[in-house]
Design an enzyme around this catalytic site. Sequence first.
Site, PDB file in Angstrom:
ATOM      1  N   SER A 299     -19.828  12.401  31.823  1.00 37.18           N
ATOM      2  CA  SER A 299     -20.838  13.749  31.720  1.00 37.18           C
ATOM      3  C   SER A 299     -22.350  13.164  31.212  1.00 37.18           C
ATOM      4  O   SER A 299     -23.128  13.684  31.756  1.00 37.18           O
ATOM      5  CB  SER A 299     -20.107  14.806  30.957  1.00 37.18           C
ATOM      6  OG  SER A 299     -19.977  14.280  29.464  1.00 37.18           O
ATOM      7  N   GLU A 300     -22.320  12.303  30.251  1.00 38.10           N
ATOM      8  CA  GLU A 300     -23.508  12.050  29.784  1.00 38.10           C
ATOM      9  C   GLU A 300     -23.445  10.240  29.238  1.00 38.10           C
ATOM     10  O   GLU A 300     -22.417   9.823  28.988  1.00 38.10           O
ATOM     11  CB  GLU A 300     -24.130  12.627  28.560  1.00 38.10           C
ATOM     12  CG  GLU A 300     -24.552  13.838  28.969  1.00 38.10           C
ATOM     13  CD  GLU A 300     -23.828  15.010  28.564  1.00 38.10           C
ATOM     14  OE1 GLU A 300     -24.148  16.229  28.893  1.00 38.10           O
ATOM     15  OE2 GLU A 300     -22.735  14.588  28.192  1.00 38.10           O
ATOM     16  N   THR A 301     -24.730   9.710  29.475  1.00 36.16           N
ATOM     17  CA  THR A 301     -24.638   8.420  29.158  1.00 36.16           C
ATOM     18  C   THR A 301     -25.994   8.268  28.345  1.00 36.16           C
ATOM     19  O   THR A 301     -27.117   8.900  28.795  1.00 36.16           O
ATOM     20  CB  THR A 301     -24.843   7.396  30.207  1.00 36.16           C
ATOM     21  OG1 THR A 301     -23.681   7.369  31.031  1.00 36.16           O
ATOM     22  CG2 THR A 301     -25.180   6.128  29.695  1.00 36.16           C
TER      23      THR A 301
END
Length: 208
Positions: free
Chosen positions: A50-52
């Site tokens: 979902s996020e990096t």
Amino acid sequence: MANPRHRLAFTQLDVFTSVPLEGNQLAVFSDARGLSDDEMQAIAREMNLSETTFIFPRDAAIEREKGVRVRIFTTTEELPFAGHPTLGTAMAIHGRTGAETVSLDLNLGRIPVRFSVKDGLPFGEMTQRYPEFGQKHSREDVARVAGLAVDDIVADVPVQTVTTGNPFAIVLLKSLATLQKLSPAWALMNSYLEKTDAKFFISSHAKR
């Protein structure tokens, strides 16, 4: 990455949990200096989380004054702020440095995260920006695009955009049962949001 000049170290964390392979997944790249925007976006897309997040180390004096520079990407775009990427990235830095407070310099500004120990595990608590209140939305319009009846939405609390970094249109529903049965039409919701100051919908139910 295949080119040895661009080998990058990263840590994958599970945020909001003490159990491995649960919670919210996050990849944290500890030194992103030299990466372009397109390369970071491509890496985030490849990670498929979902996020990096990408850390840009700076001089220690600058980091004390402004915080550790961090950028947050989803698989499709860069975000100015997000909750679990902020906490997870700060945790990665805390684990390496032992600092009781880790301040991140995000696209929206400085966000401090303070660490303590709860139940034998490190616990991070961030101080977000004060909320800003934006557009009020018609209950009828929101019901139409979210697949709700107008009467499903609490009448005496406005449907309103609120942001501490990302703008959410907050919709308070009358019951948990309505929330559990939600079957939104994503295309309609996205089309509606594009015409407003909100980027996302978020729903909860009234406990009265």
